[in-house]
Motif scaffolding. Sequence first.
Motif, PDB file in Angstrom:
ATOM      1  N   THR A  51       0.862  -1.170   0.000  1.00 53.44           N
ATOM      2  CA  THR A  51       0.000   0.000   0.000  1.00 53.44           C
ATOM      3  C   THR A  51       0.900   1.221   0.000  1.00 53.44           C
ATOM      4  O   THR A  51       2.032   1.168   0.502  1.00 53.44           O
ATOM      5  CB  THR A  51      -0.934   0.009   1.226  1.00 53.44           C
ATOM      6  OG1 THR A  51      -1.877   1.068   1.095  1.00 53.44           O
ATOM      7  CG2 THR A  51      -0.157   0.183   2.520  1.00 53.44           C
ATOM      8  N   LYS A 101       2.476  -5.044   3.093  1.00 57.46           N
ATOM      9  CA  LYS A 101       1.348  -5.444   3.929  1.00 57.46           C
ATOM     10  C   LYS A 101       1.587  -6.867   4.432  1.00 57.46           C
ATOM     11  O   LYS A 101       2.268  -7.665   3.788  1.00 57.46           O
ATOM     12  CB  LYS A 101       0.035  -5.360   3.144  1.00 57.46           C
ATOM     13  CG  LYS A 101      -0.223  -3.987   2.546  1.00 57.46           C
ATOM     14  CD  LYS A 101      -1.691  -3.728   2.321  1.00 57.46           C
ATOM     15  CE  LYS A 101      -2.395  -3.431   3.614  1.00 57.46           C
ATOM     16  NZ  LYS A 101      -3.778  -2.957   3.415  1.00 57.46           N
ATOM     17  N   ASP A 104      -6.842  -7.400   0.254  1.00 57.11           N
ATOM     18  CA  ASP A 104      -6.221  -6.421   1.130  1.00 57.11           C
ATOM     19  C   ASP A 104      -4.947  -5.836   0.531  1.00 57.11           C
ATOM     20  O   ASP A 104      -4.532  -4.741   0.915  1.00 57.11           O
ATOM     21  CB  ASP A 104      -5.905  -7.088   2.477  1.00 57.11           C
ATOM     22  CG  ASP A 104      -5.410  -6.091   3.507  1.00 57.11           C
ATOM     23  OD1 ASP A 104      -6.032  -5.031   3.644  1.00 57.11           O
ATOM     24  OD2 ASP A 104      -4.399  -6.378   4.176  1.00 57.11           O
ATOM     25  N   ALA A 105      -4.332  -6.538  -0.424  1.00 58.36           N
ATOM     26  CA  ALA A 105      -3.049  -6.063  -0.946  1.00 58.36           C
ATOM     27  C   ALA A 105      -2.838  -6.356  -2.426  1.00 58.36           C
ATOM     28  O   ALA A 105      -1.728  -6.171  -2.929  1.00 58.36           O
ATOM     29  CB  ALA A 105      -1.898  -6.680  -0.143  1.00 58.36           C
ATOM     30  N   ASP A 149      -3.080  -2.695  -3.117  1.00 58.31           N
ATOM     31  CA  ASP A 149      -4.475  -2.727  -2.694  1.00 58.31           C
ATOM     32  C   ASP A 149      -5.290  -1.692  -3.478  1.00 58.31           C
ATOM     33  O   ASP A 149      -4.903  -0.535  -3.596  1.00 58.31           O
ATOM     34  CB  ASP A 149      -4.592  -2.459  -1.191  1.00 58.31           C
ATOM     35  CG  ASP A 149      -3.981  -1.131  -0.777  1.00 58.31           C
ATOM     36  OD1 ASP A 149      -3.098  -0.631  -1.504  1.00 58.31           O
ATOM     37  OD2 ASP A 149      -4.383  -0.580   0.277  1.00 58.31           O
TER      38      ASP A 149
END
Length: 637
Positions: free
Chosen positions: A246, A255, A339-340, A362
């Motif tokens: 991120t 992450k 999430d990533a 992300d």
Amino acid sequence: MKKLLLLVIVWVMVSLYPSIGYAESLSTPSGIPTADIEETVDAIMEAYIEEDVPGASVSIVQNGEIVFQKGYGLANREKEQPVHPETTYMEAGSVSKLYTWTAIMQLVEEGQLTLDTDVRPYLKGGESALTYDEPITVAHLMTHTAGFEERVEDLTVYDPDHLFELEEYLAPDRQPKQLYPPGDVVAYSNFSTNLAGYVVEELTGMAFADYVEQLILTPLEMEHSTFDVRYDRIPGLMDEKAVGYTKKGTEWVAKPTAYINDNPAGGLTTTTNDLAYFMLAHLNREQSGSYVLFNEPQTLDTMHQTLYTPHPDMAGNAHGFWERQAGDYRVLEHGGNTDAFSALLSIVPDEQFGIAVMTNMDGEMAGARRELTDVLIGKSTETPQATDGMNHSEAVEGRYRSARSVETGPMKIMPFLSDGDSVISANQEGGITLSIAALGVELDYVETAPYLFEKVTEESSLLDNAGMNTTHLYFKTNDAGEVEQLSYGVIADELPISWLASPYVAYGITGGAALFTLVGLVWGIVGFIRKKKHQTLITSLHKGAIAWSFVGVLTLGLFGAIVVQLASNPFQPWSNFTFYVIGFWLLLFAFLAVLYLIVKGWHRQKGFYLIKAFIVLLGCLLASLFYLLFFLNFLYL
């Protein structure tokens, strides 16, 4: 004799290598020669790599072959490990759903279920919690019209001990609330896809991951793909898996390793090379190629047909694929975000063309994925013209909010953290303007059919980059002519909301409460010092104002803390917020206790009109604040 020999040699060369001249003559749907694909893709990706995307992988197929694949940037910045399309694993996110719907269509082909099969029996006791009595069909799950709210609790976890078996993850106590009648509203639903994956398990007696492994991944030679939720235990995989990042300021921050409970909806770990095999199978209409998904070609044709659309002139859902019109071509696609990681898979069945893009960041919204498809497939260039006699611009004005909403749990606060609502206003040209403050979106439309508007703004927006199709807006009305919903045709419809539900009302309540409580504390402290200095009594009204101000400061402090905690990990269990719920209730009781004391002493204190006015305003603001906490589910879980 020499001429005859030369003729034979030429004939042999053409016979042995018939595809050489053919391949060189191929071009993408947008008209870019196949020989120029690498130069074109390189130019696009070089504009994004490092600045907007740390690493990316691209694979392109056409006419039964992989015609291009290449990695860009770094899979692991710390190790300076480059991206390789054949071996660099990334998370496909919701592209995984296409595998689940493919599995469902395989079972439909076998006669184990139909698209009209009622799936309520698979809820295992959750039927009683449904809001509506109408059947929920397989088709409703596919088209995201089953009516469920979104629920993100434990969707992504960082400790593998928090992973669930699919049946446990779909247990009645984790079942999202049904907000809409089946078939009425498109509201993107991970739960629906997970439920479809559970149907696969129940009908086949196999774990979902095992079924996909044996019936899809292995036949397609997808050797670098898995739905195993513990992918980290597969030998060698973590050595080749990209690190997700991120961006914070100008720095890329790694992450942590994440695990997906929503396995059928987003659990695929794969490479773009393997996604290319999946695309080839979905483009193998005649079943003449090496990769085949179904026993009958008709099943593939059926899967690519439109299953749901809000309007005949709009894109919709094709048995799990989202439709999009790109220039002259109908595109079937699905994006994905974890999430990533981010991904996009797009195919053009009529042109036997497909492109898959994966990145290790992300929520890629810079435009890399969308620009690749626009350049290689094409985009509409004609400017729509308004149809005479259409004048519904003022009738559709208002504020709309995504039907993909959270109604239970603390994540209900999300629409209030930024102004992501769509605001429709009539413009001077006789059309409408769509504005979304949080995304900086401002798009103009003209009405081409009753309540159907087409975009005239040429530039793509962040909304398009995020996967929404903004080319058309359709406003569904009731018998009284009132707008009931706004539809893009894909992802999620939007519903009208009143100004009271806008985030600005919440901002006004919290901002007003913050201002008055701080003023009350300062005023109270100054008054206390003066009273002490002159040795005079402090009235009960002053004490009440100070006490309420103190309650307000603590309440706002807890409110801020819960927002920070949610922002750090929106997927965490609701049980993590029990402390806040207890705290809010104690503060509510304190507020009521002080209210009792203020009311009791109100008439005993003659005069004091200024402080009485202040107390009334402060009390109204604090009461509004506690109602806001109740509305956002912060007083219960």
